[in-house]
Design an enzyme around this catalytic site. Structure first.
Site, PDB file in Angstrom:
ATOM      1  N   GLN A  51      49.901  35.458  37.394  1.00  0.00           N
ATOM      2  CA  GLN A  51      50.339  36.852  37.245  1.00  0.00           C
ATOM      3  C   GLN A  51      51.746  37.075  37.773  1.00  0.00           C
ATOM      4  O   GLN A  51      52.323  38.150  37.573  1.00  0.00           O
ATOM      5  CB  GLN A  51      49.377  37.801  37.964  1.00  0.00           C
ATOM      6  CG  GLN A  51      47.987  37.829  37.350  1.00  0.00           C
ATOM      7  CD  GLN A  51      47.109  38.819  38.079  1.00  0.00           C
ATOM      8  OE1 GLN A  51      46.495  38.490  39.077  1.00  0.00           O
ATOM      9  NE2 GLN A  51      47.048  40.043  37.582  1.00  0.00           N
ATOM     10  N   CYS A  94      43.192  45.347  36.272  1.00  0.00           N
ATOM     11  CA  CYS A  94      43.999  44.142  36.479  1.00  0.00           C
ATOM     12  C   CYS A  94      45.463  44.532  36.484  1.00  0.00           C
ATOM     13  O   CYS A  94      45.904  45.293  35.614  1.00  0.00           O
ATOM     14  CB  CYS A  94      43.714  43.152  35.352  1.00  0.00           C
ATOM     15  SG  CYS A  94      44.624  41.624  35.501  1.00  0.00           S
ATOM     16  N   HIS A 136      37.194  37.316  39.525  1.00  0.00           N
ATOM     17  CA  HIS A 136      38.253  37.823  38.637  1.00  0.00           C
ATOM     18  C   HIS A 136      39.533  36.994  38.812  1.00  0.00           C
ATOM     19  O   HIS A 136      40.163  36.592  37.830  1.00  0.00           O
ATOM     20  CB  HIS A 136      38.491  39.304  38.970  1.00  0.00           C
ATOM     21  CG  HIS A 136      39.605  39.970  38.223  1.00  0.00           C
ATOM     22  ND1 HIS A 136      39.413  41.078  37.431  1.00  0.00           N
ATOM     23  CD2 HIS A 136      40.945  39.701  38.183  1.00  0.00           C
ATOM     24  CE1 HIS A 136      40.587  41.449  36.918  1.00  0.00           C
ATOM     25  NE2 HIS A 136      41.538  40.637  37.368  1.00  0.00           N
TER      26      HIS A 136
HETATM   27 NI    NI Z   1      43.596  40.500  37.178  1.00  0.00          NI
END
Ligand code: NI
Length: 169
Positions: A51, A94, A136
């Site tokens: 991310q 998210c 997650h």
């Molecule tokens: Ni996420």
């Protein structure tokens, strides 16, 4: 510590399988600190290295309630070694999929094996929100997003909107 730029959908990097970390060195420790700062700044309760554009198996989390002291977890090469049969349904979001949430069913309790930032092998038993969060985040290391667990109808609706919003970006 430095804030890192968040990778957002539909960046294909979010679908890659991240590489295991071979050496827990200062580069990894800096990455962990930067990821923690980026997570707190967002704000979010978990962040995986893909991310922030780094395809390595590194995650950070802090699921402590707002009125409690921080509980920062830094995990390198985390792996789920057992899952409860019991499941729970929780609303997930998210940082890479801003403005969308969905209810996801996952095992209520998991045991995670990981290395800390000193390279020591550790084990953690997580339940409730922390269990959902660690699952997650580890999913991110395998290119899996929470929307993958939603009904086809809901998933298609979210992705249609995302593609429309991000077209031409
Ligand atoms: Ni996420």
């Amino acid at each position: 510590m430095t804030l890192r730029a968040l990778t957002l959908v539909p960046d294909p990097l979010l679908r890659q399988v991240a590489e295991p970390v071979a050496d827990i060195d200062d580069t990894i420790r800096t990455l962990l600190s930067d990821m923690a700062e980026t997570m707190y700044d967002a704000p979010g309760i978990g962040l995986a290295a893909p991310q922030v554009g780094i395809c390595q198996r590194v995650i950070v989390m802090d699921c402590a309630p707002d009125d409690s002291p921080p509980e920062l977890w830094k995990m390198v090469n985390p792996e789920i070694i057992s899952r409860s049969d019991e499941t729970s349904k929780l609303e997930e979001g998210c940082l890479s999929i801003p403005n969308y949430t969905g209810e996801v069913i996952r095992p209520t309790e998991v045991v995670v094996q990981y290395h800390d930032e000193a390279g020591t092998e550790k084990e953690m038993t997580a339940t409730g929100l922390l269990a959902a969060c660690v699952q997650h985040e580890i999913d991110h290391l395998d290119g899996i997003l929470f929307t993958d667990y939603l009904s086809k109808l809901k998933r298609d609706m979210i992705w249609r909107k995302i593609l429309k919003e991000t077209r031409g970006r």
